[in-house]
Design a protein around this motif. Structure first.
Motif, PDB file in Angstrom:
ATOM      1  N   LYS A  31       0.850  -1.192   0.000  1.00 25.79           N
ATOM      2  CA  LYS A  31       0.000   0.000   0.000  1.00 25.79           C
ATOM      3  C   LYS A  31       0.882   1.236   0.000  1.00 25.79           C
ATOM      4  N   ASP A  33       0.434   5.763  -0.708  1.00 28.96           N
ATOM      5  CA  ASP A  33      -0.567   6.800  -0.461  1.00 28.96           C
ATOM      6  C   ASP A  33      -1.669   6.801  -1.511  1.00 28.96           C
ATOM      7  N   TYR A  63     -11.997  -1.855   0.235  1.00 27.25           N
ATOM      8  CA  TYR A  63     -10.960  -1.116   0.957  1.00 27.25           C
ATOM      9  C   TYR A  63     -10.377  -0.028   0.055  1.00 27.25           C
ATOM     10  N   GLN A  66     -12.882   2.796  -0.281  1.00 26.58           N
ATOM     11  CA  GLN A  66     -13.019   3.563   0.960  1.00 26.58           C
ATOM     12  C   GLN A  66     -11.841   4.505   1.191  1.00 26.58           C
ATOM     13  N   HIS A  67     -10.672   4.109   0.711  1.00 29.56           N
ATOM     14  CA  HIS A  67      -9.460   4.899   0.932  1.00 29.56           C
ATOM     15  C   HIS A  67      -8.990   5.640  -0.325  1.00 29.56           C
TER      16      HIS A  67
END
Length: 97
Positions: A31, A33, A63, A66-67
């Motif tokens: 992951k 940014d 996920y 959402q991010h």
């Protein structure tokens, strides 16, 4: 079988499913940014064909949404699903142009 869980530490992580003490499925990623780079999806042989990889895929995509992350699908399974159903994943798919 337990629901999909997430483990994330220092930019490396995985979505996984356990059955008792045993991990029966996992999807490994990095992951940043802006992106999730998915490398590998694996389901133990005796659990194959039960939609478990699809559960991991759904959790990972939720996920990412959402991010506000894009997904770089280096994993053959994830890449195949993205290609097979682009309408489902176009908002998160980091396609090379």
């Amino acid at each position: 079988m337990e629901p999909v869980q997430l483990m994330l530490l220092k930019g490396k992580g995985m979505f996984y499913i356990r059955e008792g003490e045993r991990t029966i499925a996992e999807m490994v990623f990095d992951k940043s940014d802006t992106a999730l780079t998915v490398y590998h999806t694996e389901v133990v042989p005796e659990a194959e064909g039960k939609g478990i990889a699809g559960e991991l895929l759904t959790a990972m995509v939720e996920y990412a949404r959402q991010h506000q992350l894009k997904v770089v699908p280096l994993c053959p399974y994830v890449h195949a699903q993205f290609k097979r159903h682009p309408e489902r994943y176009q908002d998160v798919w980091a396609q090379s142009r």
